[in-house]
Scaffold this motif. Sequence first.
Motif, PDB file in Angstrom:
ATOM      1  N   SER A 118       0.901  -1.313   0.021  1.00  0.00           N
ATOM      2  CA  SER A 118       0.009   0.036   0.020  1.00  0.00           C
ATOM      3  C   SER A 118       0.713   1.417  -0.039  1.00  0.00           C
ATOM      4  O   SER A 118       0.234   2.318  -0.345  1.00  0.00           O
ATOM      5  CB  SER A 118      -0.815   0.050   1.148  1.00  0.00           C
ATOM      6  N   ARG A 119       2.030   1.214   0.327  1.00  0.00           N
ATOM      7  CA  ARG A 119       2.952   2.190   0.259  1.00  0.00           C
ATOM      8  C   ARG A 119       3.722   2.480  -1.144  1.00  0.00           C
ATOM      9  O   ARG A 119       3.387   1.675  -1.895  1.00  0.00           O
ATOM     10  CB  ARG A 119       4.154   2.148   1.140  1.00  0.00           C
ATOM     11  N   LEU A 120       4.438   3.602  -1.543  1.00  0.00           N
ATOM     12  CA  LEU A 120       5.026   4.032  -2.574  1.00  0.00           C
ATOM     13  C   LEU A 120       6.280   3.170  -2.788  1.00  0.00           C
ATOM     14  O   LEU A 120       6.609   3.080  -4.085  1.00  0.00           O
ATOM     15  CB  LEU A 120       5.321   5.638  -2.831  1.00  0.00           C
ATOM     16  N   TYR A 121       6.862   2.818  -1.516  1.00  0.00           N
ATOM     17  CA  TYR A 121       8.129   2.388  -1.612  1.00  0.00           C
ATOM     18  C   TYR A 121       8.476   1.262  -0.732  1.00  0.00           C
ATOM     19  O   TYR A 121       7.825   1.125   0.332  1.00  0.00           O
ATOM     20  CB  TYR A 121       9.278   3.550  -1.468  1.00  0.00           C
ATOM     21  N   VAL A 122       9.428   0.339  -1.045  1.00  0.00           N
ATOM     22  CA  VAL A 122       9.799  -0.627   0.245  1.00  0.00           C
ATOM     23  C   VAL A 122      10.641   0.167   1.060  1.00  0.00           C
ATOM     24  O   VAL A 122      11.720   0.695   0.521  1.00  0.00           O
ATOM     25  CB  VAL A 122      10.647  -1.666  -0.453  1.00  0.00           C
ATOM     26  N   HIS A 123      10.598  -0.067   2.336  1.00  0.00           N
ATOM     27  CA  HIS A 123      11.449   0.561   3.227  1.00  0.00           C
ATOM     28  C   HIS A 123      12.505  -0.416   3.707  1.00  0.00           C
ATOM     29  O   HIS A 123      12.046  -1.349   4.086  1.00  0.00           O
ATOM     30  CB  HIS A 123      10.568   1.152   4.595  1.00  0.00           C
ATOM     31  N   LEU A 124      13.791   0.343   4.034  1.00  0.00           N
ATOM     32  CA  LEU A 124      14.701  -0.462   4.228  1.00  0.00           C
ATOM     33  C   LEU A 124      15.668   0.176   5.231  1.00  0.00           C
ATOM     34  O   LEU A 124      15.744   1.614   5.482  1.00  0.00           O
ATOM     35  CB  LEU A 124      15.774  -0.973   2.923  1.00  0.00           C
ATOM     36  N   SER A 125      16.144  -0.565   6.181  1.00  0.00           N
ATOM     37  CA  SER A 125      17.029  -0.050   7.344  1.00  0.00           C
ATOM     38  C   SER A 125      18.565  -0.014   6.980  1.00  0.00           C
ATOM     39  O   SER A 125      18.898  -1.140   6.479  1.00  0.00           O
ATOM     40  CB  SER A 125      16.451  -0.846   8.757  1.00  0.00           C
ATOM     41  N   LYS A 126      19.286   0.948   7.337  1.00  0.00           N
ATOM     42  CA  LYS A 126      20.682   0.687   7.269  1.00  0.00           C
ATOM     43  C   LYS A 126      21.260   0.031   8.500  1.00  0.00           C
ATOM     44  O   LYS A 126      22.588  -0.497   8.283  1.00  0.00           O
ATOM     45  CB  LYS A 126      21.270   2.186   7.399  1.00  0.00           C
ATOM     46  N   ASP A 127      20.684  -0.455   9.455  1.00  0.00           N
ATOM     47  CA  ASP A 127      21.211  -1.364  10.310  1.00  0.00           C
ATOM     48  C   ASP A 127      20.224  -2.488  10.917  1.00  0.00           C
ATOM     49  O   ASP A 127      18.917  -2.358  10.705  1.00  0.00           O
ATOM     50  CB  ASP A 127      21.408  -0.562  11.626  1.00  0.00           C
ATOM     51  N   TYR A 128      20.832  -3.455  11.379  1.00  0.00           N
ATOM     52  CA  TYR A 128      20.028  -4.748  11.601  1.00  0.00           C
ATOM     53  C   TYR A 128      19.088  -4.533  12.896  1.00  0.00           C
ATOM     54  O   TYR A 128      17.820  -4.896  12.738  1.00  0.00           O
ATOM     55  CB  TYR A 128      21.128  -5.998  12.231  1.00  0.00           C
ATOM     56  N   ASP A 129      19.557  -3.985  13.840  1.00  0.00           N
ATOM     57  CA  ASP A 129      18.609  -3.418  14.975  1.00  0.00           C
ATOM     58  C   ASP A 129      17.299  -2.896  14.610  1.00  0.00           C
ATOM     59  O   ASP A 129      16.390  -3.311  15.366  1.00  0.00           O
ATOM     60  CB  ASP A 129      19.324  -2.816  16.200  1.00  0.00           C
ATOM     61  N   THR A 130      17.570  -1.950  13.750  1.00  0.00           N
ATOM     62  CA  THR A 130      16.313  -0.917  13.458  1.00  0.00           C
ATOM     63  C   THR A 130      15.317  -1.921  12.716  1.00  0.00           C
ATOM     64  O   THR A 130      13.922  -1.684  12.912  1.00  0.00           O
ATOM     65  CB  THR A 130      16.352  -0.047  12.507  1.00  0.00           C
ATOM     66  N   ALA A 131      15.530  -2.844  11.926  1.00  0.00           N
ATOM     67  CA  ALA A 131      15.166  -3.841  11.213  1.00  0.00           C
ATOM     68  C   ALA A 131      14.170  -4.875  12.088  1.00  0.00           C
ATOM     69  O   ALA A 131      13.067  -5.113  11.874  1.00  0.00           O
ATOM     70  CB  ALA A 131      15.964  -4.621  10.187  1.00  0.00           C
ATOM     71  N   VAL A 132      14.874  -5.220  13.130  1.00  0.00           N
ATOM     72  CA  VAL A 132      14.320  -6.029  14.449  1.00  0.00           C
ATOM     73  C   VAL A 132      13.045  -5.277  14.740  1.00  0.00           C
ATOM     74  O   VAL A 132      12.102  -5.875  15.015  1.00  0.00           O
ATOM     75  CB  VAL A 132      15.139  -6.530  15.370  1.00  0.00           C
ATOM     76  N   LYS A 133      13.386  -4.102  15.125  1.00  0.00           N
ATOM     77  CA  LYS A 133      12.080  -3.229  15.738  1.00  0.00           C
ATOM     78  C   LYS A 133      10.974  -3.274  14.921  1.00  0.00           C
ATOM     79  O   LYS A 133       9.970  -3.257  15.177  1.00  0.00           O
ATOM     80  CB  LYS A 133      12.680  -1.890  16.132  1.00  0.00           C
ATOM     81  N   VAL A 134      11.256  -2.731  13.657  1.00  0.00           N
ATOM     82  CA  VAL A 134      10.170  -2.829  12.658  1.00  0.00           C
ATOM     83  C   VAL A 134       9.603  -4.016  12.431  1.00  0.00           C
ATOM     84  O   VAL A 134       8.363  -4.109  12.261  1.00  0.00           O
ATOM     85  CB  VAL A 134      10.819  -2.218  11.084  1.00  0.00           C
TER      86      VAL A 134
END
Length: 196
Positions: A118-134
């Motif tokens: 439903s969004r315009l882009y795929v969201h990516l994190s620059k670090d692993y820990d942020t990706a875990v939170k997401v």
Amino acid sequence: MDKKEKEISKFISLILRHKPEVIGISLDEHGWADVSELIKGIDKTHKLDMEILEKIVSEDEKQRYSFNDDKTLIRANQGHSINVDVELKNASPPEILWHGTGEKYVASILDHGLIPKSRLYVHLSKDYDTAVKVGSRHGKPVVFKIYAGRMAEGGYEFFISENGVWLAKYIPKEFIEVYEPAVSQRLNKKKVVKNP
């Protein structure tokens, strides 16, 4: 931010990313909303003035919002489901980026790649820990390692938002790998293939 301000911030996110019509405002082609109209519209249901809005913008841990130079306009930095051009900067990504999601989406991602839904882009994190939170927001988290450098070499575009979130239109499955070894083993038993 206190609890009430966090609630207002979530409401602002809804308005500036998805549904400006909820409070009877519109966004321009770059996602900007008039600050006075935003305050007036939100103040009908949530107590909001310029001082509270400035606090929300400056203290938001994800830096979701930006003002223009004279603070007459405001917009969400990314995450839109409505078609706006937030003037993203085209950028060369690091070799590896990360994407966190819930376990229930893993098989589909490994079959079809990452799509914005439903969004315009795929969201990516620059670090692993942020990706875990997401990923934790979507149930049991699973983190994907994205081979962004190889993608960029292949001609895929990457963008970076004002608040440092990496964005792409699509991540093909051949550039995706489930990162956690335990999750990989469990998924491989279900005939899911890793793509190193």
